[in-house]
Motif scaffolding. Structure first.
Motif, PDB file in Angstrom:
ATOM      1  N   TYR A  51      -5.335  10.128   0.690  1.00 15.75           N
ATOM      2  CA  TYR A  51      -5.191   8.706   0.982  1.00 15.75           C
ATOM      3  C   TYR A  51      -4.956   7.865  -0.270  1.00 15.75           C
ATOM      4  O   TYR A  51      -4.919   6.631  -0.179  1.00 15.75           O
ATOM      5  CB  TYR A  51      -6.426   8.194   1.705  1.00 15.75           C
ATOM      6  CG  TYR A  51      -6.617   8.821   3.067  1.00 15.75           C
ATOM      7  CD1 TYR A  51      -5.857   8.416   4.162  1.00 15.75           C
ATOM      8  CD2 TYR A  51      -7.547   9.830   3.247  1.00 15.75           C
ATOM      9  CE1 TYR A  51      -6.020   9.004   5.401  1.00 15.75           C
ATOM     10  CE2 TYR A  51      -7.726  10.426   4.488  1.00 15.75           C
ATOM     11  CZ  TYR A  51      -6.955  10.006   5.561  1.00 15.75           C
ATOM     12  OH  TYR A  51      -7.111  10.587   6.800  1.00 15.75           O
ATOM     13  N   GLY A  52      -4.869   8.497  -1.415  1.00 16.68           N
ATOM     14  CA  GLY A  52      -4.624   7.752  -2.642  1.00 16.68           C
ATOM     15  C   GLY A  52      -5.879   7.199  -3.290  1.00 16.68           C
ATOM     16  O   GLY A  52      -5.786   6.401  -4.224  1.00 16.68           O
ATOM     17  N   ASN A  53      -7.054   7.618  -2.817  1.00 22.94           N
ATOM     18  CA  ASN A  53      -8.305   7.148  -3.408  1.00 22.94           C
ATOM     19  C   ASN A  53      -8.653   7.978  -4.639  1.00 22.94           C
ATOM     20  O   ASN A  53      -8.363   9.178  -4.703  1.00 22.94           O
ATOM     21  CB  ASN A  53      -9.448   7.226  -2.390  1.00 22.94           C
ATOM     22  CG  ASN A  53      -9.185   6.343  -1.179  1.00 22.94           C
ATOM     23  OD1 ASN A  53      -8.525   5.315  -1.293  1.00 22.94           O
ATOM     24  ND2 ASN A  53      -9.692   6.756  -0.014  1.00 22.94           N
ATOM     25  N   MET A  80       0.820  -1.202   0.000  1.00 25.98           N
ATOM     26  CA  MET A  80       0.000   0.000   0.000  1.00 25.98           C
ATOM     27  C   MET A  80       0.857   1.256   0.000  1.00 25.98           C
ATOM     28  O   MET A  80       0.548   2.252  -0.664  1.00 25.98           O
ATOM     29  CB  MET A  80      -0.933  -0.015   1.213  1.00 25.98           C
ATOM     30  CG  MET A  80      -1.876  -1.195   1.246  1.00 25.98           C
ATOM     31  SD  MET A  80      -2.919  -1.242   2.710  1.00 25.98           S
ATOM     32  CE  MET A  80      -3.918   0.208   2.445  1.00 25.98           C
ATOM     33  N   PHE A  96      -8.944   2.804  -3.850  1.00 28.08           N
ATOM     34  CA  PHE A  96      -7.512   3.054  -3.629  1.00 28.08           C
ATOM     35  C   PHE A  96      -6.751   2.609  -4.869  1.00 28.08           C
ATOM     36  O   PHE A  96      -6.849   1.456  -5.292  1.00 28.08           O
ATOM     37  CB  PHE A  96      -7.042   2.292  -2.385  1.00 28.08           C
ATOM     38  CG  PHE A  96      -5.589   2.483  -2.072  1.00 28.08           C
ATOM     39  CD1 PHE A  96      -5.160   3.610  -1.397  1.00 28.08           C
ATOM     40  CD2 PHE A  96      -4.657   1.536  -2.443  1.00 28.08           C
ATOM     41  CE1 PHE A  96      -3.810   3.786  -1.104  1.00 28.08           C
ATOM     42  CE2 PHE A  96      -3.315   1.697  -2.155  1.00 28.08           C
ATOM     43  CZ  PHE A  96      -2.896   2.838  -1.482  1.00 28.08           C
ATOM     44  N   MET A 151       1.100   4.379  -3.047  1.00 26.76           N
ATOM     45  CA  MET A 151       1.091   5.836  -2.847  1.00 26.76           C
ATOM     46  C   MET A 151       2.408   6.459  -3.291  1.00 26.76           C
ATOM     47  O   MET A 151       2.427   7.518  -3.926  1.00 26.76           O
ATOM     48  CB  MET A 151       0.824   6.152  -1.381  1.00 26.76           C
ATOM     49  CG  MET A 151      -0.503   5.663  -0.861  1.00 26.76           C
ATOM     50  SD  MET A 151      -0.776   6.088   0.872  1.00 26.76           S
ATOM     51  CE  MET A 151      -0.811   7.866   0.797  1.00 26.76           C
TER      52      MET A 151
END
Length: 227
Positions: free
Chosen positions: A47-49, A2, A66, A6
């Motif tokens: 948050y990278g969404n 994760m 995401f 990002m």
């Protein structure tokens, strides 16, 4: 992974290289906060969404997903390094069965599950071909009278004729042919040539060394043909 997603997206936007390993961050300076601020500077979600749209009808999806960039490494799997096919090849010197291992040119393993699948399909000849003819098929002489596979030995008719000529009971020329005689029974009229796996002959010899005798039940050829 994760963190890498990002870091990959922010690195692509800023044209830089980032370390995505978790060992360069701590509780005060977390990876989410570090890369979240970089994504915010690029106009992305903290948050990278991201918002996705359906590729079928173009409708906007209700939930944000995401999404990021990760490093992709191709796995090298070539069929030339994996296939295993053989007609004949190396065999074990004791059991005469095919050796195992693709690097040794051995045979493909045919286990119990494969055997059960062949039995379920009713193709008995495939079993005979794979597990006998192409494996350790062998022929051996056996005595039907005593059922022994080890007592039948090769003997010459020459000695018998010489003994009879000494006694004067026969004047025929010496017969140099050979015969298979059972040493336990002392006769040759019930000796037959049968087809057995080589490993069965090996097992018979091993058990004989421990005073365990295997007695075979051999049907007469005429009865087999009649049935």
């Amino acid at each position: 992974m994760m963190i890498e997603s990002m870091a990959g997206k922010s690195a692509a936007m800023h044209g830089e290289t980032y370390d995505a390993s978790p060992f360069v961050f701590n509780e005060e300076n977390t990876a989410i906060n570090h890369f979240g601020e970089l994504l915010t500077k690029s106009g992305y979600n903290y948050y990278g969404n991201e918002t996705f749209y359906s590729g079928v009808d173009g409708r906007q999806m209700e939930m944000q997903i995401f999404f990021g960039i990760v490093y992709y490494q191709r796995l090298r799997h070539m069929i030339a390094d994996k296939f295993q096919v053989r007609a004949t090849g190396p065999i074990d010197p004791i059991t005469h069965q095919p050796v195992k291992g693709r690097k040794k040119g051995g045979g493909i393993r045919f286990g119990e599950m494969e055997r059960d699948a062949i039995i379920a399909h009713g193709t008995s000849f495939v079993l005979q071909d794979r597990l006998l003819n192409c494996s350790d098929r062998d022929v051996a002489y056996a005595c039907r009278r005593c059922g022994s596979l080890l007592s039948v030995l090769m003997s010459s008719r020459q000695g018998m004729h010489l003994e009879q000529r000494k006694k004067g009971t026969i004047a025929a020329p010496v017969d140099y042919s050979e015969q298979q005689t059972c040493r336990s029974c002392g006769k040759e009229d019930q000796v037959f040539l049968i087809q057995v796996p080589r490993v069965f002959r090996y097992l018979t010899a091993e058990l004989a060394a421990m005073n365990v005798k295997i007695k075979l039940g051999i049907e007469h050829p005429s009865k087999i043909q009649g049935s």
